[in-house]
Motif scaffolding. Structure first.
Motif, PDB file in Angstrom:
ATOM      1  N   GLN A 162       0.616  -1.551  -0.265  1.00 20.20           N
ATOM      2  CA  GLN A 162      -0.066   0.317   0.065  1.00 20.20           C
ATOM      3  C   GLN A 162       1.143   1.069   0.030  1.00 20.20           C
ATOM      4  O   GLN A 162       1.407   1.297   0.857  1.00 20.20           O
ATOM      5  CB  GLN A 162      -1.199   0.053   0.994  1.00 20.20           C
ATOM      6  CG  GLN A 162      -2.050   1.020   1.410  1.00 20.20           C
ATOM      7  CD  GLN A 162      -2.713   1.401   0.130  1.00 20.20           C
ATOM      8  OE1 GLN A 162      -3.464   1.031  -0.368  1.00 20.20           O
ATOM      9  NE2 GLN A 162      -2.334   2.716  -0.740  1.00 20.20           N
ATOM     10  N   ILE A 177       1.698   5.406   0.882  1.00 20.01           N
ATOM     11  CA  ILE A 177       0.807   6.406   0.275  1.00 20.01           C
ATOM     12  C   ILE A 177       1.498   7.539  -0.567  1.00 20.01           C
ATOM     13  O   ILE A 177       2.568   8.391  -0.591  1.00 20.01           O
ATOM     14  CB  ILE A 177       1.527   6.684   2.027  1.00 20.01           C
ATOM     15  CG1 ILE A 177       1.398   5.710   3.207  1.00 20.01           C
ATOM     16  CG2 ILE A 177       0.845   8.245   2.261  1.00 20.01           C
ATOM     17  CD1 ILE A 177      -0.333   5.197   3.241  1.00 20.01           C
ATOM     18  N   LYS A 208      -2.696   3.595   7.482  1.00 21.37           N
ATOM     19  CA  LYS A 208      -2.412   4.171   6.059  1.00 21.37           C
ATOM     20  C   LYS A 208      -3.645   5.427   6.391  1.00 21.37           C
ATOM     21  O   LYS A 208      -3.081   7.015   5.921  1.00 21.37           O
ATOM     22  CB  LYS A 208      -3.405   3.429   5.607  1.00 21.37           C
ATOM     23  CG  LYS A 208      -4.437   3.971   3.641  1.00 21.37           C
ATOM     24  CD  LYS A 208      -4.629   2.932   2.825  1.00 21.37           C
ATOM     25  CE  LYS A 208      -5.113   3.470   1.663  1.00 21.37           C
ATOM     26  NZ  LYS A 208      -6.610   4.681   1.616  1.00 21.37           N
ATOM     27  N   GLU A 264      -1.706   9.625   5.526  1.00 23.41           N
ATOM     28  CA  GLU A 264      -2.664  10.316   4.558  1.00 23.41           C
ATOM     29  C   GLU A 264      -3.101  11.614   5.669  1.00 23.41           C
ATOM     30  O   GLU A 264      -2.839  12.793   4.853  1.00 23.41           O
ATOM     31  CB  GLU A 264      -4.123   9.507   4.660  1.00 23.41           C
ATOM     32  CG  GLU A 264      -3.485   7.923   3.519  1.00 23.41           C
ATOM     33  CD  GLU A 264      -4.746   7.576   2.748  1.00 23.41           C
ATOM     34  OE1 GLU A 264      -3.855   7.018   1.670  1.00 23.41           O
ATOM     35  OE2 GLU A 264      -5.853   7.429   2.931  1.00 23.41           O
TER      36      GLU A 264
END
Length: 288
Positions: free
Chosen positions: A95, A97, A217, A221
């Protein structure tokens, strides 16, 4: 009722676990440039204490290549976060960012060369001549694929041996991002920074985490969004010892630049290029 208690306990344990954020720190080959990423991560996490609570950043002493570190993160082993120049494969496995943590700095490349060989890089040589000359890059580095795709003669090696390979004439030059060579040749009197040339290509570097770590996450963010909107990220980039005054330091405006393509970018990453706040502004920095 029993199910609800179990759910509460497991959720609380996950929250506590994700507030401890582990990253690789090499003891054998310490990298002073790592301070930038740890300091930025600290800034982001501090910006979200109100929403997510306190946290602990924990360095983990493992000696791993970039590829092995990413594989470990994918398996959710040993670490919770890693920073690398992005590629399609990385974004598939992990994943991302989606904010360039070095504002695209990795895509501006100057060369480390052997002392006394600047005349081999006179301003008259062409891109074709540069492409023909052997250069050094690391195994599994995204840059290696980018340079090969742009028809450069790439000699591959393990990152810890590349400077030694250059000194032993295995290749003629070692392209590095603007912030990198100053630290790397500090104790290498036989190596210098080349004066005339610059390679440019889009090369964002992202924080990467495990795809299932939704808690981290959301926190990253939100924190990144806050420091961008407030101007804190720009100030951090301009003032951090690793990134401050780089364009002046390398005589950016005096260099002959060659623009290359990067075919390894995903569509989502390409879309970020439109947001000027996320990238280094070479015009503004050179006017200061």
């Amino acid at each position: 009722m029993y199910t609800l208690i179990l759910l509460f306990v497991s959720t609380s344990a996950f929250a506590n676990q994700t507030n401890q954020i582990r990253y690789i720190e090499s003891k054998k080959y310490p990298d002073p440039k790592q301070s930038y990423f740890v300091d930025l991560l600290t800034l982001i996490l501090n910006a979200t204490k109100e929403e997510f609570g306190d946290y602990t950043l924990k360095p983990v002493a493992f000696e791993m290549s970039q590829a092995r570190t990413s594989a470990s993160l994918k398996r959710n082993e040993f670490i919770d976060i890693h920073w690398r120049m992005t590629s399609q494969q990385l974004e598939q496995d992990l994943q991302a960012i989606y904010i360039p943590i070095l504002k695209g700095l990795m895509g501006y490349r100057i060369f480390i060369i052997r002392k006394g060989e600047q005349d081999k890089f006179s301003r008259e040589i062409s891109l074709t001549e540069l492409q023909d000359r052997p250069l050094g890059q690391g195994y599994n580095w995204p840059d290696t694929e980018i340079l090969e795709d742009n028809n450069f003669n790439v000699v591959k090696g393990y990152d810890i041996y590349l400077l030694s390979m250059l000194k032993k004439n295995r290749f003629d030059y070692f392209p590095r991002a603007l912030h990198e060579p100053w630290f790397e040749i500090k104790t290498e009197p036989s190596l210098v920074i080349e004066d005339n040339f610059l390679l440019k290509y889009p090369a964002p570097m992202f924080f990467f985490i495990n795809k299932n770590n939704l808690h981290l996450k959301k926190r990253l963010e939100l924190g990144f969004s806050k420091i961008i909107e407030s101007g804190v990220f720009e100030h951090f980039f301009q003032s951090h010892p690793i990134t401050a005054n780089l364009l002046t330091k390398v005589n950016f405006n005096q260099r002959i630049s060659f623009t290359l393509t990067n075919a390894s970018l995903t569509e989502r990453t390409k879309a970020l290029i439109k947001d000027e706040r996320l990238w280094i502004n070479t015009k503004i920095q050179n006017e200061q």
